[in-house]
Design a protein around this motif. Sequence first.
Motif, short mmCIF file in Angstrom:
data_model
loop_
_atom_site.label_atom_id
_atom_site.label_comp_id
_atom_site.label_asym_id
_atom_site.label_seq_id
_atom_site.Cartn_x
_atom_site.Cartn_y
_atom_site.Cartn_z
N TYR A 186 0.83 -1.21 0.00
CA TYR A 186 0.00 0.00 0.00
C TYR A 186 0.86 1.26 0.00
N VAL A 187 1.81 1.36 0.94
CA VAL A 187 2.55 2.62 1.06
C VAL A 187 3.52 2.83 -0.09
N SER A 188 4.05 1.73 -0.68
CA SER A 188 4.96 1.90 -1.82
C SER A 188 4.20 2.39 -3.05
N GLN A 189 2.93 2.02 -3.17
CA GLN A 189 2.10 2.53 -4.25
C GLN A 189 1.60 3.95 -3.94
N ARG A 190 1.14 4.13 -2.71
CA ARG A 190 0.56 5.42 -2.33
C ARG A 190 1.58 6.55 -2.37
N VAL A 191 2.83 6.27 -1.96
CA VAL A 191 3.82 7.34 -1.95
C VAL A 191 4.10 7.85 -3.36
N CYS A 192 4.03 6.96 -4.34
CA CYS A 192 4.24 7.39 -5.73
C CYS A 192 3.08 8.24 -6.22
N GLU A 193 1.85 7.87 -5.82
CA GLU A 193 0.69 8.70 -6.15
C GLU A 193 0.82 10.06 -5.49
N VAL A 380 6.32 10.54 5.10
CA VAL A 380 5.45 9.83 6.03
C VAL A 380 4.14 9.52 5.29
N ILE A 381 3.78 8.24 5.26
CA ILE A 381 2.52 7.82 4.63
C ILE A 381 1.78 6.90 5.60
N PRO A 382 0.67 7.34 6.20
CA PRO A 382 -0.10 6.44 7.05
C PRO A 382 -0.56 5.20 6.28
N THR A 383 -0.36 4.04 6.86
CA THR A 383 -0.74 2.82 6.17
C THR A 383 -2.25 2.60 6.24
N ASP A 384 -2.79 1.85 5.33
CA ASP A 384 -4.21 1.51 5.33
C ASP A 384 -4.36 0.12 4.73
N GLU A 385 -3.98 -0.87 5.53
CA GLU A 385 -4.06 -2.26 5.06
C GLU A 385 -5.50 -2.67 4.79
#
Length: 397
Positions: A186-193, A380-385
């Motif tokens: 999630y965070v590896s995808q979200r940080v790029c977005e 910093v990216i809050p995770t959302d599993e």
Amino acid sequence: MKILVLNCGSSSIKYALYNMDDNSVMASGGAERVGLDGAFVKVKLPNGEKRQVMHDIPEHTEGVKFIFSLLTDPEIGAIKDLKEIDAVGHRMVHGGEKFNKSVVLDDEVLRVFEECSDLAPLHNPANLKGVKAVSELMPGLPQVGVFDTAFHQTMPKHSYLYAIPYDLYKEYGVRRYGFHGTSHRYVSQRVCEFLGVNAADKKIITCHIGNGGSIAAVDGGKCVDTSMGLTPLEGLMMGTRSGDIDGGAITFLQKKLNLDADGMSNLLNKKSGVAGVSGVSSDMREVDAAAQEGNELAKTALDMYNYRIKKYVGAYTAAMGGCDIIVFTAGVGENQSSMREEVCENMEWMGIKLDKEKNSAVHGEEAVISTPDSKVTVVVIPTDEELMIATDTMNLL
């Protein structure tokens, strides 16, 4: 579309109901002390209000049944009828080498998943209980399994094999599997977005730092290494887990303390880590407070904790031949600015320049905490599993 996410542990059931039209959480909470006296369910309503409901929960089917009743409760429920739920997504802990992506659960998938139970004897059977409970209560409702280990299945052999006789890998599956995969994905995808960049040409180090912690090296969107191993014990120093330790030290202590395998496992998993070194707590907030009051062992525990994170960041930078982005996530990673500062300190050699003022102000929100001229972007990216599980479930229907 409404998706219910279930995370069934040995004595707990966490849940979240999503409206996938806008990814909003309609209801969430968790049952605790399943199978024990004093069981209860914490409920968080969409308006932020929290309730605690006492209820006897002797086993998982009763727990899921009670959660269903809360979801449709006239006063605190989020839906009028269970038929509004389109599918259930389950967190499945250990998929071994059998699963490298999320799958729709059927009898054959569950049979194969059950074969992996030796690798996660506490977690996998509990996951299965959750699936069977839903099947019993709502026959025919589609269910999807999202595996903690799946994201790490792209690791090359030289990353996941242990230097033990190869036959032991072939016979018993002893290798590095890694965990927290849904969070790392999630965070590896979200940080790029968030940064507006393409994951395909980025080297990313994701730091999931909580009571349990792990780090992953993600090159071009694929995991190439991760710190946890056959079990979640390997890698970083954690709340109560030792992390990396010499195998010889384990056998030495077994003899000295006259411990069997279960006793040694209990020592390393439940009595070590930050709690074991500090003698204070496994909660980093309490350890940090003790250190500020002058507790030397608490200070030592924090130094060890931060040093090991820094060491893995350096190692994975070397392994990938560089690093473009570092992500901090999970409870400690998102909220403890002092840890992030310590990890990034004296790392200018690899291009990290932390904005200390901005870092100290960031707690649980998406933010860049490096300076504009930093060659490595620290975020910093809050995770959302749970959202990741819900999204996978929706995409498979």
